[in-house]
Enzyme design. Structure first.
Site, PDB file in Angstrom:
ATOM      1  N   CYS A   1      38.021 -15.534  32.800  1.00 52.78           N
ATOM      2  CA  CYS A   1      37.116 -15.377  31.660  1.00 52.78           C
ATOM      3  C   CYS A   1      35.670 -15.595  32.109  1.00 52.78           C
ATOM      4  O   CYS A   1      35.206 -14.925  33.039  1.00 52.78           O
ATOM      5  CB  CYS A   1      37.539 -16.310  30.538  1.00 52.78           C
ATOM      6  SG  CYS A   1      36.731 -16.015  28.952  1.00 52.78           S
TER       7      CYS A   1
ATOM      8  N   ASP B   1      42.442  -6.220  26.372  1.00 51.59           N
ATOM      9  CA  ASP B   1      41.461  -7.292  26.252  1.00 51.59           C
ATOM     10  C   ASP B   1      40.233  -6.782  25.497  1.00 51.59           C
ATOM     11  O   ASP B   1      39.476  -5.958  26.015  1.00 51.59           O
ATOM     12  CB  ASP B   1      41.057  -7.778  27.646  1.00 51.59           C
ATOM     13  CG  ASP B   1      40.074  -8.940  27.611  1.00 51.59           C
ATOM     14  OD1 ASP B   1      39.591  -9.296  26.523  1.00 51.59           O
ATOM     15  OD2 ASP B   1      39.797  -9.495  28.689  1.00 51.59           O
TER      16      ASP B   1
ATOM     17  N   HIS C   1      43.540 -10.752  26.619  1.00 48.07           N
ATOM     18  CA  HIS C   1      42.642 -11.712  27.239  1.00 48.07           C
ATOM     19  C   HIS C   1      43.362 -13.057  27.421  1.00 48.07           C
ATOM     20  O   HIS C   1      44.188 -13.453  26.605  1.00 48.07           O
ATOM     21  CB  HIS C   1      41.407 -11.901  26.357  1.00 48.07           C
ATOM     22  CG  HIS C   1      40.317 -12.694  26.996  1.00 48.07           C
ATOM     23  ND1 HIS C   1      39.567 -12.204  28.044  1.00 48.07           N
ATOM     24  CD2 HIS C   1      39.855 -13.946  26.748  1.00 48.07           C
ATOM     25  CE1 HIS C   1      38.686 -13.117  28.402  1.00 48.07           C
ATOM     26  NE2 HIS C   1      38.843 -14.179  27.631  1.00 48.07           N
TER      27      HIS C   1
END
Length: 245
Positions: free
Chosen positions: A125, A183, A214
Site C-alpha cells: 500500500c 483494487d 487491495h
C-alpha cells in the site's frame, strides 16, 4: 530458520524513528530488506510479514513511517479512526522526509555487524510506494512493491519535479510491481500510466497483475488471500536472493 526481534531508534533529519528489526538468530551478516508498512504502521499483520521474510535469511527493518507525527510506538487500528488518522498523516508528510528516513536506514544497514551491506526494499500500500521511492536511492539494489498507492496520481506532498512518477528514470536497481486487478486505489487507468512510464524510462522491472482486491496480503479481515500471499512471499524471496548477493 529461527529469528530474533529487536527495536532500534535511529536519528533522522526529522527526529528519532523507531524501527523494528527481524533477523536470523545466528552469527553472520545477511542482506537487508527495508519493509515499509501501510498507513497503520507496525501492526500485527506487518510484523508477521516481516518475520516471514526474515525467516528466509534477511535482516528486515520496519520503520514507523510517520514517526514525526505520532508518539513512538503508535499503532493505528484497522478501523475508521485509524484510517482517517493514517490518511491525514500520509497527506501531511512530504516525500523528501521519507527519503531522509530511508537514508538513515541505509546508513544503519551499511554499518551494522549483522548486515552485509546489500539492501532491498519491500512494502504494501503506502509502503509499496515508499519501497518504490527507496529504489531511487542507488544503494537499494531491488524493490518489491505490492499495490503501491499514489504513484500514478502524484498526490503525496512534493514539488512536481520530486513526485515519484517523475523520478522513475532515476531507479538503477530492479523493481517488481504487483497489482490487484480489483483494487480501486490503483485502477486500470492508473496501472496503465505506470506501465507506460516503465517502458519509456527503460528501468529494469517486472510486472504482475493478479485477481485480488487491495490489501490482499493483510492476514486480518475479509480481503486476505492466503494462497496469493504465499506466492508473493516466494516471488519476493526469489528477487532478493538473486539481487542482494
Amino acid at each position: 530458520m529461527q529469528i530474533t526481534q529487536e527495536t532500534r531508534d535511529l536519528n533522522t533529519a526529522t527526529g528519532l524513528m523507531r524501527c523494528y528489526i527481524y533477523r536470523p538468530a545466528m552469527e553472520g551478516a545477511f542482506p537487508s530488506i527495508i519493509f515499509y508498512s501501510e498507513i497503520f504502521q507496525h501492526t500485527a499483520p506487518i510484523a508477521r510479514s516481516a518475520a516471514m521474510m526474515a525467516c528466509q535469511g534477511f535482516v528486515v527493518i520496519v520503520p514507523e513511517v510517520f514517526h514525526e507525527l505520532n508518539p513512538i510506538g503508535t499503532v493505528l487500528g484497522y478501523d475508521d479512526a485509524g484510517k482517517d488518522k493514517g490518511n491525514n498523516d500520509k497527506w501531511t508528510k512530504p516525500l523528501a522526509d521519507h527519503d531522509s528516513d530511508t537514508a538513515a536506514m541505509i546508513e544503519f544497514c551499511q554499518t551494522s555487524p549483522y548486515c552485509n551491506g546489500h539492501i532491498g526494499a519491500m512494502g504494501v500500500c503506502l509502503g509499496g510506494h515508499l519501497a518504490y521511492r527507496a529504489a531511487i536511492n542507488p544503494a537499494i539494489k531491488s524493490a518489491f512493491c505490492l499495490y503501491a498507492t499514489d504513484i500514478h496520481s502524484n498526490t503525496l506532498p512534493a514539488p512536481d519535479a520530486e513526485q515519484s512518477l517523475a523520478r522513475m528514470k532515476d531507479i538503477q536497481g530492479e523493481i517488481f510491481f504487483v497489482w490487484g486487478k480489483q483494487d480501486p486505489h490503483v485502477p486500470h487507468e492508473g496501472r496503465q500510466t505506470l506501465y507506460q512510464h516503465c517502458i519509456a524510462s527503460g528501468i529494469n522491472y517486472q510486472w504482475l497483475e493478479v485477481n485480488a482486491v487491495h490489501a490482499f496480503m493483510r492476514d486480518e479481515g475479509e480481503r486476505y488471500d492466503g494462497a496469493l500471499a504465499l506466492q508473493m512471499y516466494q516471488q519476493a524471496t526469489a528477487l532478493f536472493q538473486r539481487t542482494l548477493r
